[in-house]
Write a protein that holds these residues in place. Structure first.
Motif, PDB file in Angstrom:
ATOM      1  N   LYS A 102       0.839  -1.207   0.000  1.00 22.76           N
ATOM      2  CA  LYS A 102       0.000   0.000   0.000  1.00 22.76           C
ATOM      3  C   LYS A 102       0.864   1.243   0.000  1.00 22.76           C
ATOM      4  CE  LYS A 102      -3.958   2.255   0.540  1.00 22.76           C
ATOM      5  NZ  LYS A 102      -3.529   3.629   0.697  1.00 22.76           N
ATOM      6  N   GLY A 103       1.972   1.201   0.722  1.00 22.70           N
ATOM      7  CA  GLY A 103       2.891   2.340   0.728  1.00 22.70           C
ATOM      8  C   GLY A 103       3.482   2.582  -0.650  1.00 22.70           C
ATOM      9  N   GLU A 104       3.815   1.504  -1.345  1.00 21.58           N
ATOM     10  CA  GLU A 104       4.373   1.634  -2.692  1.00 21.58           C
ATOM     11  C   GLU A 104       3.331   2.188  -3.665  1.00 21.58           C
ATOM     12  OE1 GLU A 104       6.154  -1.969  -4.057  1.00 21.58           O
ATOM     13  OE2 GLU A 104       7.185  -2.371  -2.159  1.00 21.58           O
ATOM     14  N   ILE A 105       2.090   1.716  -3.530  1.00 17.82           N
ATOM     15  CA  ILE A 105       1.011   2.207  -4.395  1.00 17.82           C
ATOM     16  C   ILE A 105       0.781   3.706  -4.164  1.00 17.82           C
ATOM     17  CG2 ILE A 105      -1.468   2.060  -4.876  1.00 17.82           C
ATOM     18  CD1 ILE A 105       0.024  -0.258  -6.041  1.00 17.82           C
ATOM     19  N   ASP A 106       0.752   4.091  -2.895  1.00 19.25           N
ATOM     20  CA  ASP A 106       0.546   5.512  -2.572  1.00 19.25           C
ATOM     21  C   ASP A 106       1.678   6.361  -3.149  1.00 19.25           C
ATOM     22  OD1 ASP A 106      -1.760   4.885  -1.244  1.00 19.25           O
ATOM     23  OD2 ASP A 106      -0.860   4.886   0.754  1.00 19.25           O
ATOM     24  N   TRP A 107       2.907   5.884  -3.008  1.00 24.29           N
ATOM     25  CA  TRP A 107       4.054   6.634  -3.542  1.00 24.29           C
ATOM     26  C   TRP A 107       3.969   6.733  -5.063  1.00 24.29           C
ATOM     27  CZ3 TRP A 107       7.794   5.373  -7.080  1.00 24.29           C
ATOM     28  CH2 TRP A 107       8.872   6.274  -7.215  1.00 24.29           C
ATOM     29  N   THR A 154       1.290   6.556  -6.959  1.00 25.98           N
ATOM     30  CA  THR A 154       0.180   7.429  -7.344  1.00 25.98           C
ATOM     31  C   THR A 154       0.555   8.903  -7.166  1.00 25.98           C
ATOM     32  OG1 THR A 154      -1.429   5.740  -6.692  1.00 25.98           O
ATOM     33  CG2 THR A 154      -2.239   7.990  -6.900  1.00 25.98           C
ATOM     34  N   LYS A 155       1.169   9.219  -6.028  1.00 27.77           N
ATOM     35  CA  LYS A 155       1.548  10.613  -5.761  1.00 27.77           C
ATOM     36  C   LYS A 155       2.614  11.082  -6.750  1.00 27.77           C
ATOM     37  CE  LYS A 155       3.278  13.695  -2.143  1.00 27.77           C
ATOM     38  NZ  LYS A 155       4.201  14.360  -3.081  1.00 27.77           N
ATOM     39  N   ASN A 184      -4.291   1.535  -9.869  1.00 28.59           N
ATOM     40  CA  ASN A 184      -5.196   1.701  -8.719  1.00 28.59           C
ATOM     41  C   ASN A 184      -6.424   0.794  -8.826  1.00 28.59           C
ATOM     42  OD1 ASN A 184      -4.386   3.920  -6.689  1.00 28.59           O
ATOM     43  ND2 ASN A 184      -3.908   4.850  -8.658  1.00 28.59           N
ATOM     44  N   TRP A 225      -5.267  -2.592  -7.888  1.00 27.13           N
ATOM     45  CA  TRP A 225      -5.019  -2.624  -6.449  1.00 27.13           C
ATOM     46  C   TRP A 225      -6.336  -2.743  -5.662  1.00 27.13           C
ATOM     47  CZ3 TRP A 225      -1.809  -3.660  -2.774  1.00 27.13           C
ATOM     48  CH2 TRP A 225      -2.003  -3.168  -1.489  1.00 27.13           C
ATOM     49  N   ASN A 226      -7.335  -1.936  -6.061  1.00 27.91           N
ATOM     50  CA  ASN A 226      -8.644  -1.992  -5.396  1.00 27.91           C
ATOM     51  C   ASN A 226      -9.290  -3.364  -5.583  1.00 27.91           C
ATOM     52  OD1 ASN A 226      -8.500   0.659  -4.474  1.00 27.91           O
ATOM     53  ND2 ASN A 226      -9.412   1.485  -6.350  1.00 27.91           N
TER      54      ASN A 226
END
Length: 211
Positions: free
Chosen positions: A24-29, A31-32, A60, A63-64
């Motif tokens: 999740k941290g990698e996905i957030d990074w 995406t940002k 995303n 991921w969802n």
């Protein structure tokens, strides 16, 4: 050999969940960083913006979808675990009933005296037992069907459970149940035939008495 349901559920809730948190941290990074890059594009780089936006959305979406699958699987494992627990309890209760009924059927038939009334009373006693056996038929059939459906459901979900005990238990119940039905029918036949046998015996005795 498959895992026990409790172990599989623990694995899903600990190992897999921990890995999902890390990802999740990698996905957030991702995406940002992707959105920052999109915002840094100039007006003449619309195509690059659109392409990058599509890729970020695709990541995303996947991921969802992965999260939904994980939640569904965990929920399903919980439901299967609860069903297994309920079936094991019902199978245990049925085994106790089978043992009691087997003992009743195995009791010797004691005839106080050979009269039609006594034999009719013995037949009535057995018919009452047979009614109890027939009433239990629906419960046993229901439990055996649920076991079959559960095992099929486990295969469908590829849950990789260790279901050997459940299979053996349901097979044991089915085998003993069939044997009880056969024994009950046979015992009724024998009791019903006693009066005829007694008449034949009395007739033979009378015929031989003079001799």
């Amino acid at each position: 050999r498959g895992l026990k349901p409790e172990d599989l559920l623990h694995k899903l809730e600990s190992d897999v969940k921990s890995e999902m948190i890390l990802k999740k941290g990698e996905i957030d990074w991702l995406t940002k960083t992707g959105n920052d890059l999109i915002n840094s594009y100039g007006n003449d780089e619309k195509d690059q913006q659109i392409q990058l936006k599509q890729k970020i959305d695709m990541v995303n979406d996947k991921w969802n979808n992965l999260q939904q699958i994980g939640n569904m699987r965990t929920k399903k494992i919980r439901e299967l675990l609860q069903t297994i627990s309920q079936l094991e309890l019902r199978l245990s209760e049925i085994r106790e009933w089978l043992t009691e009924t087997e003992c009743d059927l195995a009791k010797p038939l004691y005839i106080e005296n050979f009269t039609k009334e006594v034999l009719d009373s013995k037949l009535k006693e057995h018919e009452n037992l047979q009614i109890k056996i027939e009433r239990q038929s629906e419960e046993i059939g229901d439990v055996l069907n649920l076991c079959e459906l559960l095992l099929s459901d486990i295969d469908t979900w590829n849950a990789n459970f260790d279901t050997q005990n459940l299979k053996l238990s349901s097979e044991n119940v089915e085998r003993r149940w069939k044997a009880i039905c056969e024994q009950s029918t046979e015992k009724k036949r024998k009791i019903s035939s006693l009066w005829g046998l007694l008449q034949d015996l009395l007739k033979l005795s009378k015929e031989k008495e003079k001799w």
